[in-house]
Write a protein that holds these residues in place. Structure first.
Motif, short mmCIF file in Angstrom:
data_model
loop_
_atom_site.label_atom_id
_atom_site.label_comp_id
_atom_site.label_asym_id
_atom_site.label_seq_id
_atom_site.Cartn_x
_atom_site.Cartn_y
_atom_site.Cartn_z
N ALA A 213 13.02 26.39 43.34
CA ALA A 213 14.14 26.68 44.23
C ALA A 213 15.43 26.87 43.43
CB ALA A 213 14.30 25.57 45.26
N VAL A 214 15.66 25.97 42.47
CA VAL A 214 16.86 26.09 41.64
C VAL A 214 16.82 27.38 40.83
CG1 VAL A 214 18.18 25.03 39.77
CG2 VAL A 214 17.16 23.59 41.56
N SER A 215 15.66 27.73 40.33
CA SER A 215 15.52 28.98 39.57
C SER A 215 15.81 30.20 40.44
CB SER A 215 14.12 29.09 38.96
OG SER A 215 13.90 28.08 38.00
N ALA A 216 15.41 30.12 41.69
CA ALA A 216 15.68 31.23 42.60
C ALA A 216 17.19 31.42 42.79
CB ALA A 216 15.00 30.98 43.95
N ILE A 217 17.91 30.31 42.89
CA ILE A 217 19.36 30.41 43.03
C ILE A 217 19.98 30.94 41.74
CG2 ILE A 217 21.47 29.11 43.41
CD1 ILE A 217 19.69 29.67 45.91
N ARG A 218 19.45 30.56 40.60
CA ARG A 218 19.94 31.13 39.35
C ARG A 218 19.81 32.65 39.38
NH1 ARG A 218 21.14 29.89 34.17
NH2 ARG A 218 20.70 27.67 34.49
N GLY A 219 18.69 33.13 39.88
CA GLY A 219 18.51 34.57 39.97
C GLY A 219 19.55 35.25 40.83
N VAL A 220 19.92 34.57 41.93
CA VAL A 220 20.95 35.13 42.82
C VAL A 220 22.29 35.16 42.09
CG1 VAL A 220 22.15 34.89 45.01
CG2 VAL A 220 19.74 34.26 44.85
N VAL A 221 22.65 34.05 41.44
CA VAL A 221 23.93 33.98 40.75
C VAL A 221 24.00 35.02 39.65
CG1 VAL A 221 25.42 32.52 39.33
CG2 VAL A 221 24.27 31.55 41.32
#
Length: 260
Positions: A170-178
């Motif tokens: 989940a955290v990695s997914a947000i990194r992708g968005v950022v």
């Protein structure tokens, strides 16, 4: 002189919020120009004061990627009276921090934003009273639903304030968005909004137009609004929140205008 380093605090750090809110000298400088305007050169839009290119505190050209943002900066400078008051120029402060502080350290800013995804405001819920729990659900569940449905980021909730470890995926997914926001102006604005709300998810949902500015700011202050409904408003707290909201809305404007 069109160099603002003597009165705008240095933005020579990767934290746009600290740069945007840094203290000013008690003695404000006299206005030294008559007109503020915009010049386009090589695909960038430069703030000019009496025809001369303005500078950031670190002596870089004050140039932005869109005419709309440049015109908003020129409006701030044009609205100054006999003295130049940086506290009335939130767009300029954020843009200065983007150019001087974020551009050379974008990876650090991304990392700092992603750290918020590990302990976001929206994860920590009240078990009671029921009215507060319901208000949190109504404000924060749509944000988590958006992160899940749009980006596949599923986060764990906790009751109270005890830390809950979030899934790496989940955290990695947000990194992708950022990381999709590769402009220093977008990142600076996102960092300011995240710091002020305590939630990178609320900031990203606002950036993605899932929440408007009113909804995003309200979502970040569910607990405060509940306490005020019980005990009444505290004037000093309200004034602090008013100033922070002005910075939030300025960051929202920088984000929007820089991407036009």
């Amino acid at each position: 002189m069109t160099d603002s380093r003597d009165w705008f605090p240095s933005a020579d750090e990767p934290n746009p919020m600290r740069a945007a809110q840094a203290g000013m000298k008690p003695t404000l400088p006299k206005r030294f120009y008559k007109e503020a305007g915009v010049q386009e050169r090589e695909g960038l839009f430069f703030l000019v004061l009496d025809g001369r290119t303005a500078k950031t505190p670190n002596r870089q050209d004050l140039a932005v990627p869109s005419r709309g943002l440049a015109e908003a900066l020129a409006a701030e400078w044009g609205a100054q009276g006999e003295e130049i008051d940086p506290s009335t120029m939130p767009l300029t402060r954020i843009v200065n921090s983007a150019i001087d502080g974020v551009a050379p350290r974008q990876a650090e800013v991304v990392d700092d934003l992603v750290r918020y995804a590990g302990s976001d405001l929206t994860y920590y819920r009240a078990g009671e009273p029921e009215r507060l729990a319901r208000a949190q659900d109504e404000a924060w569940n749509p944000v988590l639903d958006w992160a899940r449905d749009t980006h596949g980021a599923r986060f764990s909730l906790a009751e109270g304030v005890m830390h809950v470890t979030q899934p790496d995926e989940a955290v990695s997914a947000i990194r992708g968005v950022v990381e999709e926001y590769d402009s220093p102006f977008s990142l600076a604005a996102l960092h300011v909004m995240t710091t002020l709300t305590g939630s990178v998810l609320i900031a990203l949902a606002h950036a993605s137009r899932v929440l408007d500015a009113d909804q995003a700011w309200a979502a970040a202050h569910v607990d405060e609004h509940y306490q005020e409904s019980l005990w009444g408003e505290d004037y000093e707290a309200m004034e602090r929140r008013r100033r922070r909201e002005a910075d939030f809305r300025a960051a929202s404007e920088v984000f929007r205008l820089s991407r036009q």
